[in-house]
Design an enzyme around this catalytic site. Structure first.
Site, PDB file in Angstrom:
ATOM      1  CG  ASN A  59      -1.818   1.175   1.533  1.00  0.00           C
ATOM      2  OD1 ASN A  59      -1.833   2.052   0.448  1.00  0.00           O
ATOM      3  ND2 ASN A  59      -2.262   1.320   2.631  1.00  0.00           N
ATOM      4  N   GLY A  97       1.999   2.279  10.451  1.00  0.00           N
ATOM      5  CA  GLY A  97       2.900   3.319  10.387  1.00  0.00           C
ATOM      6  C   GLY A  97       3.799   3.400  11.880  1.00  0.00           C
ATOM      7  CB  SER A 117       4.440  -1.909  12.213  1.00  0.00           C
ATOM      8  OG  SER A 117       4.187  -0.448  12.564  1.00  0.00           O
ATOM      9  CD  GLU A 122      -3.980  -2.321   6.944  1.00  0.00           C
ATOM     10  OE1 GLU A 122      -2.884  -2.571   6.725  1.00  0.00           O
ATOM     11  OE2 GLU A 122      -4.472  -1.168   6.653  1.00  0.00           O
TER      12      GLU A 122
HETATM   13  P1  PGA Z   1       2.403   0.305   7.711  1.00  0.00           P
HETATM   14  O1  PGA Z   1       0.936   0.415   6.877  1.00  0.00           O
HETATM   15  O2  PGA Z   1       2.925  -1.168   7.009  1.00  0.00           O
HETATM   16  O3  PGA Z   1       3.244   1.274   7.147  1.00  0.00           O
HETATM   17  O4  PGA Z   1       2.098   0.046   9.049  1.00  0.00           O
HETATM   18  C1  PGA Z   1       0.056  -0.419   6.649  1.00  0.00           C
HETATM   19  C2  PGA Z   1      -1.212  -0.094   5.927  1.00  0.00           C
HETATM   20  O5  PGA Z   1      -1.508   0.896   6.419  1.00  0.00           O
HETATM   21  O6  PGA Z   1      -1.711  -0.672   5.229  1.00  0.00           O
END
Ligand code: PGA
Length: 254
Positions: free
Chosen positions: A9, A176, A216, A170
């Site tokens: 993503n 993030g 993450s 998620e």
């Molecule tokens: P991340 O984002 O891997 O940076 O935590 C995942 C997402 O928002 O789909």
């Protein structure tokens, strides 16, 4: 057996000018014969609208799918700034994220709009990757199951068959932040989601639906996540921006 899906993503990142380099490095980092990887794991990138066309033309050579990050539920009309399913299909885009927590948090997406979008996708041959997940305070208050069940039930109520549905769990607190859910925490919610799908569609069908983990996810925790029976892949933000890291995760899915 469900084939693993590694979905990047990209959120609001990258430019058309960066795509050739990215995919060159990504496919090089896979090292192995691409067909061999393709047979064992599905790879997809959800990119900004303006990058769809060029990414699709590069990626299809490698058997990689390209997806949108959002879509509107109406066919056409006075919806300034929105994009329709037929516009995506014109670019041969067959998949889109729906209800990502950043859309829920910053752009007013609700269970109701998610429901309309999932219904429109399934009725029009578009694969929805529907994102669900609790916020930090909801987890701390012990409300994870309640929140995820509510988000799932909202859209399941209006569909009679799952079609090509994919679900992404998620947890918002893990996105993030570098603070991934543990594989046990993720498995617990994935099992709950599969159970909800079983009650709606029957076990046989629920067993064919892929449930991705996101938040993450990185080369560091992907092997552990993939030891769990109900984790069928990952939705990857930050780590998917780096071709080497994302390639390592794809290889872990074999
Ligand atoms: P991340 O984002 O891997 O940076 O935590 C995942 C997402 O928002 O789909």
């Amino acid at each position: 057996m469900r084939k693993k899906l590694l979905a990047g993503n990209w959120k609001m990142n990258k430019l058309n000018a960066e795509l050739s380099d990215y995919f060159e490095q990504f496919t090089k980092a896979l090292r192995l014969n691409e067909t061999q990887v393709k047979n064992q794991v599905d790879t997809l990138f959800a990119v900004p609208y303006l990058l769809l066309e060029k990414s699709a033309s590069i990626a299809q050579k490698f058997g990689i799918s390209i997806a949108a990050q959002n879509v509107h539920w109406e066919k056409s009309g006075a919806f300034t700034g929105e994009v329709s399913i037929s516009m995506l299909k014109e670019l041969r885009v067959q998949t889109t994220l729906i209800g990502h927590s950043e859309r829920r948090q910053y752009f007013g997406e609700t269970d109701e709009t998610v429901t309309k979008k999932v219904k429109a996708c399934l009725e029009n041959g578009m694969t929805p990757i529907v994102c669900v997940g609790e916020r930090r305070e909801e987890r701390e208050q012990g409300k994870t199951s309640q929140v995820v069940s509510r988000q799932m039930q909202a859209f399941l109520e209006v569909i009679s068959s799952p079609g090509s549905l994919i679900v992404a769990y998620e947890p918002v607190w893990a996105i993030g932040t570098g603070l991934s859910a543990t594989s046990d925490q993720a498995q617990e919610v994935h099992a709950l989601i599969r159970d909800i799908l079983s009650k709606k569609f029957g076990k046989g069908t629920a067993d064919t639906i892929r449930i991705l983990y996101g938040g993450s996810a990185s080369p560091k925790n992907v092997d552990d996540l993939f030891t769990k029976p109900d984790i069928d892949g990952c939705l990857v933000g930050g780590a998917s921006l780096k071709p080497d890291e994302f390639a390592a995760m794809v290889l872990a899915g074999r």
